[in-house]
Write a protein that holds these residues in place. Structure first.
Motif, PDB file in Angstrom:
ATOM      1  N   LEU A  97      26.854   2.717  26.754  1.00  0.00           N
ATOM      2  CA  LEU A  97      25.665   3.534  26.520  1.00  0.00           C
ATOM      3  C   LEU A  97      24.492   3.088  27.376  1.00  0.00           C
ATOM      4  O   LEU A  97      23.735   3.926  27.887  1.00  0.00           O
ATOM      5  N   PHE A  98      24.321   1.787  27.557  1.00  0.00           N
ATOM      6  CA  PHE A  98      23.213   1.329  28.402  1.00  0.00           C
ATOM      7  C   PHE A  98      23.385   1.811  29.834  1.00  0.00           C
ATOM      8  O   PHE A  98      22.429   2.280  30.456  1.00  0.00           O
ATOM      9  N   TYR A 105      23.434   9.241  33.478  1.00  0.00           N
ATOM     10  CA  TYR A 105      24.653  10.001  33.182  1.00  0.00           C
ATOM     11  C   TYR A 105      24.580  10.617  31.793  1.00  0.00           C
ATOM     12  O   TYR A 105      25.144  11.686  31.546  1.00  0.00           O
ATOM     13  N   ILE A 106      23.846   9.977  30.888  1.00  0.00           N
ATOM     14  CA  ILE A 106      23.745  10.483  29.524  1.00  0.00           C
ATOM     15  C   ILE A 106      23.082  11.852  29.501  1.00  0.00           C
ATOM     16  O   ILE A 106      23.348  12.668  28.604  1.00  0.00           O
ATOM     17  N   ALA A 111      23.513  17.625  28.204  1.00  0.00           N
ATOM     18  CA  ALA A 111      23.422  19.007  28.680  1.00  0.00           C
ATOM     19  C   ALA A 111      24.714  19.780  28.472  1.00  0.00           C
ATOM     20  O   ALA A 111      24.742  20.999  28.635  1.00  0.00           O
ATOM     21  N   SER A 112      25.784  19.098  28.116  1.00  0.00           N
ATOM     22  CA  SER A 112      27.077  19.743  27.880  1.00  0.00           C
ATOM     23  C   SER A 112      27.081  20.425  26.510  1.00  0.00           C
ATOM     24  O   SER A 112      26.151  20.252  25.716  1.00  0.00           O
ATOM     25  N   HIS A 267      16.283   9.743  20.369  1.00  0.00           N
ATOM     26  CA  HIS A 267      15.673   8.447  20.668  1.00  0.00           C
ATOM     27  C   HIS A 267      16.158   7.894  22.008  1.00  0.00           C
ATOM     28  O   HIS A 267      15.437   7.139  22.659  1.00  0.00           O
ATOM     29  N   LEU A 268      17.363   8.271  22.422  1.00  0.00           N
ATOM     30  CA  LEU A 268      17.942   7.705  23.649  1.00  0.00           C
ATOM     31  C   LEU A 268      17.143   8.156  24.865  1.00  0.00           C
ATOM     32  O   LEU A 268      17.010   9.335  25.134  1.00  0.00           O
ATOM     33  N   LYS A 269      16.646   7.196  25.583  1.00  0.00           N
ATOM     34  CA  LYS A 269      15.868   7.478  26.794  1.00  0.00           C
ATOM     35  C   LYS A 269      16.315   6.541  27.910  1.00  0.00           C
ATOM     36  O   LYS A 269      16.675   5.400  27.652  1.00  0.00           O
ATOM     37  N   PRO A 270      16.303   7.020  29.164  1.00  0.00           N
ATOM     38  CA  PRO A 270      16.680   6.152  30.277  1.00  0.00           C
ATOM     39  C   PRO A 270      15.729   4.959  30.388  1.00  0.00           C
ATOM     40  O   PRO A 270      14.589   5.036  29.985  1.00  0.00           O
TER      41      PRO A 270
END
Length: 270
Positions: A97-98, A105-106, A111-112, A267-270
């Motif tokens: 995930l990191f 890539y996340i 977007a899928s 919450h997931l952010k680059p």
């Protein structure tokens, strides 16, 4: 015009049907990710765990009294088995995930057509799969070395191990969602995961500790993961089987709710 009619194009009215569910594609990607580097992702953790069995179980076992009537080598195997699964679950989730966040890539995954809970399920499924492979490798080598036999309580072992796998995989996903750098990943392992492992009763029974450290050990989540495996393999531990299973599955439910909230709220952010 020659009078010949142009053949009609086939009608594409049928809805698109993927070859398989998108979540299975992502799960396959997660599994292949660690299988392509199996020498490091599988063999490495198995060998390091087996070294603990050889050094502590074989070399020191003859100098350590039996614990609850069990040889020291057999006593530490369930705890090392639990510790190995927790370690690989942590690193599988954090690295996957990191790196997906770092390389953005996340964003393609989000977007899928995949729903947020499907993405989470695939990531957790990859951690569970790696835990199964590494755990099986540890037992295949460690049990013959310690002359281990069939599990004393198969029901407790089965449901306890399922909870352990889920806890380990969710811990990795949550850590991977919060890590800001590779240094952050390794610091979480050395500052949080390693101390919890050593305080979790892998190499000792908490009954042998002074009252204060006995109490501290029981506050350690890893302690309950170790206990459920020890009860399953050996038939006894420092707590009852009912309490061990209840706490392990409570941990699994709490961590699942945490990671679900992390994905659902973006919450997931680059």
């Amino acid at each position: 015009m020659s009078g010949t009619e142009t053949p009609a194009l086939p009608a594409y009215d049928e809805p698109f049907r993927p070859e398989r569910s998108p979540v299975l594609w992502l799960l396959e990607r997660e599994v292949l990710r660690f299988l392509t580097i199996w020498r490091y992702s599988v063999v490495g953790p198995v060998l390091s765990t087996v070294l603990f069995v050889v050094v502590f179980g074989s070399a020191l076992g003859s100098h350590v009294d039996t614990i609850d009537g069990v040889g020291y080598g057999s006593f530490i195997v369930p705890g090392l088995f639990a510790q190995a699964i927790v370690n690989v679950g942590f690193f599988n989730g954090t690295t996957s995930l990191f790196e997906a966040r770092r390389d953005r890539y996340i964003n393609d995954v989000f977007a899928s057509p995949l729903r947020w809970w499907e993405i989470n399920a695939a990531l957790v499924g990859g951690g569970v799969a790696r835990g199964v492979v590494v755990g099986a490798g540890v037992l295949a080598v460690a049990l013959p070395l310690t002359h281990g036999g069939a599990p004393a309580r198969p029901f407790v072992l089965l449901f306890g191990t399922l909870g352990l796998l889920l806890v380990a995989a969710q811990v990795g996903v949550i850590a991977g969602g919060h890590a800001k750098s590779l240094d952050h990943v390794y610091s979480m392992e050395s500052i949080i995961l390693m101390p919890l492992g050593f305080l979790g009763g892998v190499f000792y029974s908490v009954h042998q500790l002074p009252p204060f450290w006995d109490y501290v050990s029981r506050l350690d989540p890893v302690f309950w993961l170790v206990q459920v495996e020890r009860i399953g393999f050996l038939g006894q531990g420092d707590v009852s089987a009912g309490w061990a299973l209840a706490v392990v599955w409570a941990l699994a439910a709490a961590l699942t709710a945490w990671s679900d909230a992390m994905f659902a709220t973006g919450h997931l952010k680059p």
